[in-house]
Write an enzyme that holds these catalytic residues in place. Structure first.
Site, PDB file in Angstrom:
ATOM      1  N   GLY A 108       0.840  -1.137  -0.040  1.00  0.00           N
ATOM      2  CA  GLY A 108      -0.174  -0.033  -0.173  1.00  0.00           C
ATOM      3  C   GLY A 108       0.808   1.334   0.199  1.00  0.00           C
ATOM      4  O   GLY A 108       0.204   2.415  -0.108  1.00  0.00           O
ATOM      5  N   CYS A 125     -28.321  -9.171 -15.861  1.00  0.00           N
ATOM      6  CA  CYS A 125     -27.705  -8.685 -16.936  1.00  0.00           C
ATOM      7  C   CYS A 125     -28.857  -9.282 -18.143  1.00  0.00           C
ATOM      8  O   CYS A 125     -29.239 -10.631 -18.392  1.00  0.00           O
ATOM      9  CB  CYS A 125     -26.592  -9.667 -17.294  1.00  0.00           C
ATOM     10  SG  CYS A 125     -25.702  -9.579 -19.169  1.00  0.00           S
ATOM     11  N   CYS A 174     -26.818 -12.501 -20.189  1.00  0.00           N
ATOM     12  CA  CYS A 174     -26.708 -14.009 -19.479  1.00  0.00           C
ATOM     13  C   CYS A 174     -27.445 -14.022 -18.524  1.00  0.00           C
ATOM     14  O   CYS A 174     -27.125 -15.126 -17.813  1.00  0.00           O
ATOM     15  CB  CYS A 174     -25.234 -13.799 -19.403  1.00  0.00           C
ATOM     16  SG  CYS A 174     -24.586 -12.869 -17.857  1.00  0.00           S
ATOM     17  N   CYS A 209     -23.776  -7.037 -18.364  1.00  0.00           N
ATOM     18  CA  CYS A 209     -22.300  -7.228 -17.790  1.00  0.00           C
ATOM     19  C   CYS A 209     -21.271  -6.113 -18.009  1.00  0.00           C
ATOM     20  O   CYS A 209     -20.872  -6.378 -19.318  1.00  0.00           O
ATOM     21  CB  CYS A 209     -21.805  -8.388 -17.658  1.00  0.00           C
ATOM     22  SG  CYS A 209     -22.816 -10.021 -16.818  1.00  0.00           S
ATOM     23  N   CYS A 262     -19.620 -12.495 -19.153  1.00  0.00           N
ATOM     24  CA  CYS A 262     -20.904 -12.461 -19.829  1.00  0.00           C
ATOM     25  C   CYS A 262     -20.680 -13.627 -20.795  1.00  0.00           C
ATOM     26  O   CYS A 262     -21.678 -14.313 -21.020  1.00  0.00           O
ATOM     27  CB  CYS A 262     -21.320 -11.151 -20.320  1.00  0.00           C
ATOM     28  SG  CYS A 262     -22.967 -11.013 -20.683  1.00  0.00           S
TER      29      CYS A 262
END
Lengths: 273, 299, 232
Positions: free
Chosen positions: B30, B239, B242, B264, B270
């Site tokens: 970080g 979605c 899908c 998606c 997807c």
């Protein structure tokens, strides 16, 4: 009587370059401060009183002498784990430790509130900041603390979400005071806390300060050019001229029986309406 | 592969320098490590940092996937993929599961990553405190001392003024309980994926000249309050293609009446689902339905 | 009987730096002791230094030479050489002072001014207020004045506030500077009674009483300050 020394200045001095020469802004200042004692540092412009305050609060490094403070750890604080308690020379503390100290056990009330506040966040956020810095993570409790402090310093709690820029001068000072006291510091530095405010506003603020110092058993070092403020708030006084302490002692003694020529001049110059 | 360039475009010494920075970054999760960011053959703001990171780690046995907002076929992704094809000859893929290196702009793939994968994020502004404290000298001190009160104040202020924390992307996280980090402008929906991820996560900021890293299996926590906990976005619809109910959906306006299609964002995810036989409603949500839903009525 | 207050060769001279350092001697080599239950009245013409002596005893004026010693919590404290916080401790517990003029803290009510010495000793606020009310009633200060700050009161009213403030904490040593100067006969009698009561409980009193009658009623002995004046 509490015999444990809180703050001690020993031959403290600071010099600055002025023109082509070095000049001592403040020189050879020594005093001991105990818990609950309020010390007024009085003098005219150029006396070195503001420099002294900054040296005591470790915002400036001493060129001469040292400042010592009785550091006390609180259980459970992350930073505290890094060091022991006891009287330390502030110059020997790490920056991390000093910053922690300044955020918890000390307060610093600036002359101009906007120098001591975050102007772009609300009153509530200003008061809550120190607590958040110490790890407080409950929004509701933070807000509750902020509200309770606003009441204590006589601010309208309905204005908790207002930006400090919308507050009056006196209110900004009260906000600054609340922001500093929220971590229950033992020592508060104040730089001309009432100067520049309207007279009636000054008066109410002084009353508030008097009460808070009393209730919270605060020790304080207050820089002021106003002898009336010293008489009202301080147990003791230092009188400064040209960087040196010319007289010090019990406030009423210094004001009623001034010994040094400069003190006598100051006292006799004060207008009484 | 174009033989005029060194493998991966950068010279070997530069790659070494960048790898050194990466090692430091991995050692201090970080923490933003400054590095000597090079002039790349495309402008700042188009992923020069991410590309330098990828160029420094890519090898002949790697398989590269590049996505931009979750899609493999947008301009940015196509460009960068072609760049690496020309300068390395390394095979590329659109399938997340087949890639060993995934360079991404602003999304984390829906498919769970593995220990053999590395994800490289493109980062515009690595400093999470930038908007609150623009001075680098100050933020360096804040990171060094772990003084993040300023960010907490900002979150408090959001709740006080708006009722909730307003950040929905580039949501600040605490890495390894120590450094405040910008996850890059991924939606907050993706933040939980960063926590204890088996893959190595590398972040490159070319313009700002900093690299940081989250090693595998590192704790990553999104900042919040105990009584205002971190929450991810959710959609009423699945979605349309899908039928996925738990992926990040793009909302596309498809006609002049304001009908919107929810699809998606992760194009590979997807298409994998569709290959497996999942089907969505295939229909856009019309404006009257949207308004009814907003009023709390049945569509 | 052991004394509770004593001075040893106490001298005071003002140096007026604004007048080129001119020395203004007030008194020289004063030595006396005061025992519990006694009331020592300081006498002498006005300007002879009686008030200044009282202020030296309170620590409000510094001693040019010599000592002021006070028996505080079973120990002798040299007040003239003590640190500010020690002087404040002595004033809180042991030494009370009724001054000639009321220095007003603006905006604080009379009741709170009078209650303050008790709160300083740790007495609860409500209890302190109750006692303050009783003292003010005793001194015939009308109830409607209790919640007002004393700045606008008459001389006599302010003086009674002063007296209540100075006596309420029942200090072992009391310094009274002209406590009856602005009072009418009735109130003078009240104050005399209060001083008697203080002596009866063992307080040592040092006072300046302009009024002959009052002085004769309260003093157990007198000390003429004129004899300690330095020649100019």
């Amino acid at each position: 009587m509490n015999n444990r020394l809180l703050l001690s200045a020993r031959n403290v001095g600071k010099q600055f370059m002025q023109g082509s020469r070095m000049r001592w802004a403040c020189q050879n200042v020594s005093f001991d401060l105990y818990p609950g004692e309020v010390l007024a540092v009085v003098g005219e412009s150029g006396s070195g009183k503001s420099t002294l305050l900054r040296l005591l609060a470790s915002r400036l490094a001493c060129d001469e002498g040292s400042v010592h403070y009785d550091v006390r750890n609180e259980a459970g604080t992350a930073m505290a784990a890094a060091g022991a308690s006891g009287v330390f020379n502030l110059a020997e503390l790490s920056e991390a430790r000093l910053r922690w100290l300044a955020r918890t056990d000390w307060g610093f009330v600036e002359q101009h509130a906007r120098d001591g506040l975050r102007m772009n966040v609300s009153g509530g956020a200003n008061i809550g900041e120190r607590m958040m810095a110490l790890g407080a993570r409950h929004y509701g409790k933070l807000r509750g603390e902020a509200l309770s402090w606003m009441e204590r310093v006589e601010l309208d709690t309905a204005r908790i979400d207002d930006l400090p820029g919308t507050y009056s001068g006196g209110m900004q000072q009260r906000l600054q005071i609340a922001r500093n006291l929220v971590t229950h510091p033992r020592l508060v530095f104040m730089d001309e806390p009432t100067t520049g405010l309207d007279v009636s506003v000054q008066a109410r603020l002084l009353d508030l300060l008097r009460e808070l110092v009393d209730q919270l058993h605060l020790a304080a070092v207050i820089v002021t050019h106003d002898l009336a403020v010293a008489r009202l708030l301080a147990h003791r006084m230092l009188v400064m001229k040209d960087g040196c302490v010319v007289e010090q002692g019990l406030t009423d003694r210094v004001l009623d029986d001034p010994q040094h020529p400069y003190t006598q001049l100051l006292v006799s110059s004060v207008l009484t309406p | 592969m174009d033989e005029h360039y060194n493998f991966g475009f950068l010279d070997e010494r530069t790659k070494k320098m960048i790898r050194r920075a990466m090692l430091k970054a991995v050692a201090v999760p970080g923490y933003q490590v400054p590095f000597g960011s090079r002039e790349m053959p495309f402008a700042y703001g188009w992923g020069t940092g991410g590309v330098q990171v990828t160029a420094s780690i890519i090898g002949r046995s790697d398989v590269l996937k590049v996505i931009d907002q979750g899609a493999d076929d947008t301009t940015n992704a196509v460009n960068i993929r072609r760049f690496f094809a020309r300068t390395t000859g390394v095979p590329t893929t659109e399938k997340t599961l087949e890639a060993t290196i995934i360079q991404t702009r602003h999304r984390i793939p829906e498919a769970a990553l593995t220990e053999t994968q590395t994800i490289v994020y493109q980062v515009p502004m690595p400093e999470p405190l930038f908007r609150l404290e623009p001075r680098r000298s100050e933020t360096i001190t804040m990171h060094a001392l772990g003084e993040y009160g300023l960010m907490n104040v900002k979150l408090y202020e959001d709740i006080a003024q708006l009722g909730a924390i307003s950040k929905t992307y580039d949501y600040p996280v605490l890495v390894n309980e120590r450094y405040l980090t910008s996850p890059s402008p991924i939606p907050k929906f993706d933040n939980p994926k960063m926590h204890m991820n088996p893959a190595l996560q590398l972040f490159g900021a070319g313009r700002e000249k900093r690299i940081y890293a989250i090693p595998p299996y590192t704790a990553v926590r999104s900042l919040d309050f105990e009584d205002h906990p971190f929450e991810i976005q959710s959609w009423e619809h699945a979605c349309a293609l899908c039928g996925a109910e738990n992926s990040f959906l793009d909302e596309m306006i498809v006609d002049d009446e304001g009908s919107r299609l929810f699809v998606c964002s992760d194009s590979d995810f997807c298409s994998e689902r569709r290959s497996a036989g999942h089907v969505g409603t295939q229909q856009a949500v019309t404006m009257p339905d949207t308004l009814a839903s907003a009023r709390g009525e049945e569509p | 009987m052991t004394a509770v207050l004593e001075t040893v060769d106490l001298s005071k001279t003002f140096t007026l730096h604004e007048r080129g350092g001119m020395a203004l001697p007030v008194f020289s080599s004063i030595s006396f002791r005061v025992n519990p239950g006694e009331c020592l009245a300081l006498t002498g013409h006005s300007g002879s230094g009686k008030s200044s002596l009282l202020r030296c005893l309170y620590g409000n004026y510094s001693a040019s030479s010599g000592e002021v010693r006070i028996h505080h919590q079973n120990q002798w404290v040299n007040l003239s050489a003590a640190a500010p916080r020690e002087v404040l401790e002595v004033r809180r517990h042991t030494l009370g002072y009724v001054s000639q003029f009321l220095r007003v803290i603006p905006r604080v009510s009379t009741l709170d001014i009078v209650a303050e010495p008790l709160r300083r000793l740790g007495v609860a606020a409500s209890d302190a207020r109750d006692q303050a009310e009783r003292w003010l009633a005793r001194l015939n200060l009308h109830e409607r004045l209790w919640h007002l700050p004393p700045a606008t009161f008459s001389g006599g009213e302010q003086q009674r506030v002063n007296i209540a403030h100075g006596l309420i904490a029942n200090h072992p040593v009391l310094l009274l500077d002209e406590p009856t100067a602005s009072l009418d006969a009735d109130n003078r009698r009240v104050v005399v009674a209060l001083i008697h009561a203080a002596r009866a409980r063992g307080a040592a009193v040092v006072g300046i009483f302009h009024d002959d009658e009052v002085r004769e009623a309260v003093a157990s002995r007198c000390l003429d300050i004129e004899q300690f004046r330095q020649p100019f």
